[in-house]
Design a protein around this motif. Structure first.
Motif, PDB file in Angstrom:
ATOM      1  N   PRO A 467     -51.215  52.209  -2.539  1.00 53.99           N
ATOM      2  CA  PRO A 467     -52.341  50.886  -3.802  1.00 53.99           C
ATOM      3  C   PRO A 467     -51.324  51.280  -4.912  1.00 53.99           C
ATOM      4  N   ARG A 468     -51.785  52.626  -5.099  1.00 56.79           N
ATOM      5  CA  ARG A 468     -51.779  53.035  -6.568  1.00 56.79           C
ATOM      6  C   ARG A 468     -50.011  53.127  -6.886  1.00 56.79           C
ATOM      7  N   SER A 469     -49.296  53.242  -6.093  1.00 59.99           N
ATOM      8  CA  SER A 469     -48.438  53.311  -6.361  1.00 59.99           C
ATOM      9  C   SER A 469     -47.072  51.962  -6.504  1.00 59.99           C
ATOM     10  N   ARG A 470     -47.430  51.421  -6.009  1.00 58.41           N
ATOM     11  CA  ARG A 470     -47.049  49.554  -5.966  1.00 58.41           C
ATOM     12  C   ARG A 470     -46.337  49.377  -7.606  1.00 58.41           C
ATOM     13  N   ASP A 471     -45.394  48.879  -7.532  1.00 60.26           N
ATOM     14  CA  ASP A 471     -44.076  48.278  -8.435  1.00 60.26           C
ATOM     15  C   ASP A 471     -44.297  49.656  -9.738  1.00 60.26           C
ATOM     16  N   PRO A 472     -43.118  50.339  -8.536  1.00 61.84           N
ATOM     17  CA  PRO A 472     -42.890  51.433  -9.605  1.00 61.84           C
ATOM     18  C   PRO A 472     -41.270  51.109 -10.085  1.00 61.84           C
ATOM     19  N   TRP A 473     -41.780  50.344 -11.349  1.00 62.96           N
ATOM     20  CA  TRP A 473     -40.158  50.351 -11.911  1.00 62.96           C
ATOM     21  C   TRP A 473     -39.176  51.452 -12.598  1.00 62.96           C
ATOM     22  N   ARG A 474     -40.018  52.864 -12.647  1.00 65.05           N
ATOM     23  CA  ARG A 474     -38.763  53.812 -13.334  1.00 65.05           C
ATOM     24  C   ARG A 474     -37.951  54.231 -12.432  1.00 65.05           C
ATOM     25  N   LEU A 475     -38.773  54.187 -10.755  1.00 64.80           N
ATOM     26  CA  LEU A 475     -37.722  54.518  -9.468  1.00 64.80           C
ATOM     27  C   LEU A 475     -36.522  52.886  -9.862  1.00 64.80           C
ATOM     28  N   ILE A 476     -37.220  51.578  -9.477  1.00 58.30           N
ATOM     29  CA  ILE A 476     -36.158  50.665  -9.508  1.00 58.30           C
ATOM     30  C   ILE A 476     -35.377  50.598 -10.194  1.00 58.30           C
ATOM     31  N   ALA A 477     -35.324  51.183 -11.480  1.00 54.85           N
ATOM     32  CA  ALA A 477     -34.527  51.140 -12.481  1.00 54.85           C
ATOM     33  C   ALA A 477     -33.759  51.921 -12.286  1.00 54.85           C
ATOM     34  N   VAL A 478     -33.605  53.168 -11.870  1.00 57.28           N
ATOM     35  CA  VAL A 478     -32.906  54.506 -11.766  1.00 57.28           C
ATOM     36  C   VAL A 478     -31.956  53.459 -10.481  1.00 57.28           C
ATOM     37  N   SER A 479     -32.631  52.798  -9.409  1.00 60.75           N
ATOM     38  CA  SER A 479     -31.746  52.914  -8.447  1.00 60.75           C
ATOM     39  C   SER A 479     -30.844  51.568  -8.359  1.00 60.75           C
ATOM     40  N   GLY A 480     -31.821  50.648  -9.250  1.00 64.09           N
ATOM     41  CA  GLY A 480     -30.541  49.738 -10.129  1.00 64.09           C
ATOM     42  C   GLY A 480     -29.962  48.540  -8.559  1.00 64.09           C
ATOM     43  N   GLY A 481     -30.809  48.894  -7.587  1.00 59.29           N
ATOM     44  CA  GLY A 481     -30.613  47.829  -6.490  1.00 59.29           C
ATOM     45  C   GLY A 481     -29.698  48.989  -5.145  1.00 59.29           C
ATOM     46  N   HIS A 482     -29.056  49.710  -5.879  1.00 66.67           N
ATOM     47  CA  HIS A 482     -28.699  50.759  -4.763  1.00 66.67           C
ATOM     48  C   HIS A 482     -29.532  51.556  -3.860  1.00 66.67           C
ATOM     49  N   PRO A 483     -28.894  52.333  -3.077  1.00 70.41           N
ATOM     50  CA  PRO A 483     -29.898  53.081  -2.402  1.00 70.41           C
ATOM     51  C   PRO A 483     -30.080  55.160  -3.202  1.00 70.41           C
ATOM     52  N   LEU A 484     -30.809  55.089  -2.804  1.00 75.43           N
ATOM     53  CA  LEU A 484     -31.157  56.453  -3.235  1.00 75.43           C
ATOM     54  C   LEU A 484     -32.268  57.362  -2.719  1.00 75.43           C
ATOM     55  N   THR A 485     -31.676  58.313  -2.907  1.00 76.79           N
ATOM     56  CA  THR A 485     -32.287  59.889  -2.185  1.00 76.79           C
ATOM     57  C   THR A 485     -34.143  60.193  -2.768  1.00 76.79           C
ATOM     58  N   VAL A 486     -35.256  59.908  -2.437  1.00 74.84           N
ATOM     59  CA  VAL A 486     -36.580  59.856  -2.756  1.00 74.84           C
ATOM     60  C   VAL A 486     -37.236  60.809  -2.352  1.00 74.84           C
ATOM     61  N   ALA A 487     -37.967  61.430  -3.087  1.00 76.60           N
ATOM     62  CA  ALA A 487     -39.105  62.611  -2.624  1.00 76.60           C
ATOM     63  C   ALA A 487     -40.210  62.379  -3.126  1.00 76.60           C
ATOM     64  N   ALA A 488     -40.810  61.533  -1.368  1.00 77.93           N
ATOM     65  CA  ALA A 488     -42.347  61.370  -1.488  1.00 77.93           C
ATOM     66  C   ALA A 488     -43.261  62.095  -0.537  1.00 77.93           C
ATOM     67  N   GLU A 489     -44.295  61.565  -0.800  1.00 79.82           N
ATOM     68  CA  GLU A 489     -45.740  62.089  -0.784  1.00 79.82           C
ATOM     69  C   GLU A 489     -46.159  61.423   0.496  1.00 79.82           C
ATOM     70  N   TRP A 490     -45.876  60.804   2.163  1.00 78.21           N
ATOM     71  CA  TRP A 490     -46.900  60.151   3.035  1.00 78.21           C
ATOM     72  C   TRP A 490     -48.476  60.346   3.134  1.00 78.21           C
ATOM     73  N   THR A 491     -49.321  59.219   2.887  1.00 77.89           N
ATOM     74  CA  THR A 491     -50.532  58.622   2.845  1.00 77.89           C
ATOM     75  C   THR A 491     -50.878  57.781   3.782  1.00 77.89           C
ATOM     76  N   PRO A 492     -51.883  58.444   4.541  1.00 77.98           N
ATOM     77  CA  PRO A 492     -52.616  57.026   5.290  1.00 77.98           C
ATOM     78  C   PRO A 492     -51.846  55.468   5.409  1.00 77.98           C
ATOM     79  N   GLN A 493     -52.255  55.768   3.908  1.00 78.44           N
ATOM     80  CA  GLN A 493     -52.485  54.469   2.720  1.00 78.44           C
ATOM     81  C   GLN A 493     -50.967  53.849   2.614  1.00 78.44           C
ATOM     82  N   GLY A 494     -50.099  54.297   3.021  1.00 77.89           N
ATOM     83  CA  GLY A 494     -48.666  54.877   1.862  1.00 77.89           C
ATOM     84  C   GLY A 494     -48.537  55.526   1.671  1.00 77.89           C
ATOM     85  N   VAL A 495     -47.181  55.415   0.768  1.00 75.21           N
ATOM     86  CA  VAL A 495     -46.049  56.135   0.826  1.00 75.21           C
ATOM     87  C   VAL A 495     -46.116  56.893  -0.796  1.00 75.21           C
ATOM     88  N   ARG A 496     -46.447  57.772  -1.525  1.00 72.77           N
ATOM     89  CA  ARG A 496     -46.041  57.910  -2.886  1.00 72.77           C
ATOM     90  C   ARG A 496     -44.738  58.549  -3.186  1.00 72.77           C
TER      91      ARG A 496
END
Length: 510
Positions: A467-496
């Protein structure tokens, strides 16, 4: 030559926002009477308010920092400003550094050599004494509190499952320094130590308290019902579980608190029952239970054990302030072993933390893991160097002279890894997390590298975002709609999301 860091990577090293702003204010050639780099070290003289300039230098292989200014922040604005100029190719290369820089480097190399000698001696002593270890000695080690780190906050970066981030990550708590396959203190059939008797009594009260909470219904749970129980668990010498219980009030205050609170009750009850029946558990799982409960494992014991040498991607970091302490989590993942690791450090609020690896870099290091069923928390035992991307040579750290001889058959060899770390599909990532939870059901977070994922406002590759990581605009901007490699932290509430890499392989901290 160390590959130049991006502006993002440099600013991420700042201890706070004010340091970032101040560093940008002095990241101009006119502020520096001299500056230079030898490829592995930066140095410069920055004009200050006094007659003498401030002498600042940065060893890029660790990194490590030194400045003659009186600031208590670490790194200070002068070191950060120097790094910002270097990231913008604003520091000229020189053949040799001034004497004050070389003296600092020599002193660091001497300290590293002494630390390596102490580590070798500790490992030799541990190897010699291991066959003679007894259950009674293990009990004594578990009961000793002399070397326990100062307890810190038990809430992870996700704010969920407030136990430690991994075996041994009990934020100042742990188990005795048994080997990973050993049963650990209190698991054998020997007589219980006085501490174990106190802990058992405290956890029996926890079970009764949980039964009462469920019997009266969640709607009757008051926001601070758990405060008295947490204090009694401290008295019972179960600080790990006390930290989990004391933060139930935070769960109670959230919007979706009924389900979350019931989940936390279940995990606490599982830990209490597992402690009571630890003699029936496999050795590594029994150690995990003791660690989660609050038995100590010392830094020296971890470093004296075996280590894994690999090329470790520095995936990202998070810092939190709670209970007067600043906790920093740095996530690593091995290129060859595929193992995740968590480097956890603490400092009183307002005091500097130790230097941590730079996000987006790759380090050649020996990493020693805390014991447990799903080892995650670790220490960097020996830092051999920082690796450059795209096949360049590694830059040696203070321990580099020992590197070639000690790599061993499984040590890193051959070409230096590429800038973007190898990733998993979302399905493979979930399988990995499921395996970790099967080994350690109290796991609250796990580092992942997701390959070929497209970020959206509420999901990443089909995995829901925290919930605290929703609307990741910077990540979306880097992606531009294309697939990326992303390092993330899994938590029971969702990935960060932590870090991504652009088309040129440059790390972008998100």
């Amino acid at each position: 030559m160390i590959e130049r860091w991006s502006r993002d990577q440099v600013l991420a090293l700042a201890p706070d926002a004010s340091s970032q702003k101040a560093a940008q204010g002095i990241a101009a050639p006119g502020k520096w009477s001299s500056r230079g780099t030898t490829g592995t070290v930066l140095y410069g003289e920055c004009k200050g308010s006094g007659a003498k300039p401030y002498l600042a230098c940065v060893d890029l292989t660790e990194p490590a920092y030194r400045c003659s200014c009186p600031s208590r922040k670490f790194p200070c604005k002068h070191a950060l400003g120097l790094l910002l100029m270097w990231s913008a190719d604003g520091v000229p290369e020189t053949q040799a550094a001034p004497q004050w820089v070389t003296e600092w480097q020599e002193a660091r190399a001497e300290r590293a050599a002494k630390a390596a000698a102490r580590l070798d001696a500790a490992r030799a002593k541990a190897a010699a004494s291991a066959p003679a270890g007894t259950s009674a000695e293990s009990e004594a080690a578990a009961d000793s509190q002399a070397d326990v780190a100062q307890p810190g906050p038990s809430t992870g970066a996700s704010g969920h499952r407030q136990g430690a981030a991994g075996p041994g990550a009990g934020l100042g708590t742990g188990a005795s320094g048994q080997g990973q396959g050993a049963a650990g203190p209190g698991v054998s059939g020997g007589a219980e130590s006085p501490r174990h008797a106190r802990v058992a009594s405290g956890l029996a009260e926890v079970e009764r308290w949980l039964a009462d909470q469920v019997r009266q219904g969640l709607a009757g749970a008051a926001e601070h019902d758990c405060d008295g129980l947490a204090k009694r668990l401290i008295d019972a010498q179960a600080p790990g579980l006390a930290g989990i219980v004391s933060r139930l009030a935070q769960v109670r205050a959230e919007d979706d608190w009924p389900g979350r609170l019931l989940e936390e009750y279940a995990l606490i009850n599982l830990l209490a029952v597992a402690y009571r029946r630890r003699a029936e558990l496999p050795g590594p799982l029994a150690q995990t239970v003791l660690i989660r409960t609050g038995f100590p494992v010392t830094r020296e014991e971890v470093l004296a054990g075996s280590a894994v040498r690999d090329h470790w991607d520095v995936l990202g970091r998070r810092e939190e302030v709670q209970d007067g302490l600043t906790a920093r989590r740095v996530w690593l993942r091995g290129r060859r072993s595929g193992r995740p690791a968590l480097i956890l450090s603490f400092a009183p609020q307002g005091r500097p933390l130790d230097a941590s690896p730079v996000t987006g870099t790759v380090i050649d290091a020996d990493v020693a893991f805390y014991p447990g069923a799903a080892p995650l928390r670790a220490l960097i035992a020996t830092h051999h160097g920082t690796l450059a991307a795209h096949g360049a040579a590694a830059e040696p750290g203070p321990a580099a002279p020992r590197a070639a001889a000690e790599a061993g058959p499984a040590g890193p060899r051959g070409a230096v890894p590429q800038a973007v770390p190898p990733g998993l599909s979302p399905e493979q990532a979930l399988d990995e997390v499921a395996g970790a939870l099967a080994e350690d059901p109290w796991t609250e977070s796990w580092p992942l590298v997701l390959a070929g994922v497209v970020p959206e406002r509420t999901s990443l590759g089909g995995l829901p975002l925290h919930p605290r990581s929703r609307d990741p605009w910077r990540l979306i901007a880097v992606s531009g709609g294309h697939p990326l490699t992303v390092a993330a932290e899994w938590t029971p509430q969702g990935v960060r999301p932590l870090t991504t890499w652009d088309d040129e392989g440059t790390a972008v901290i998100v």
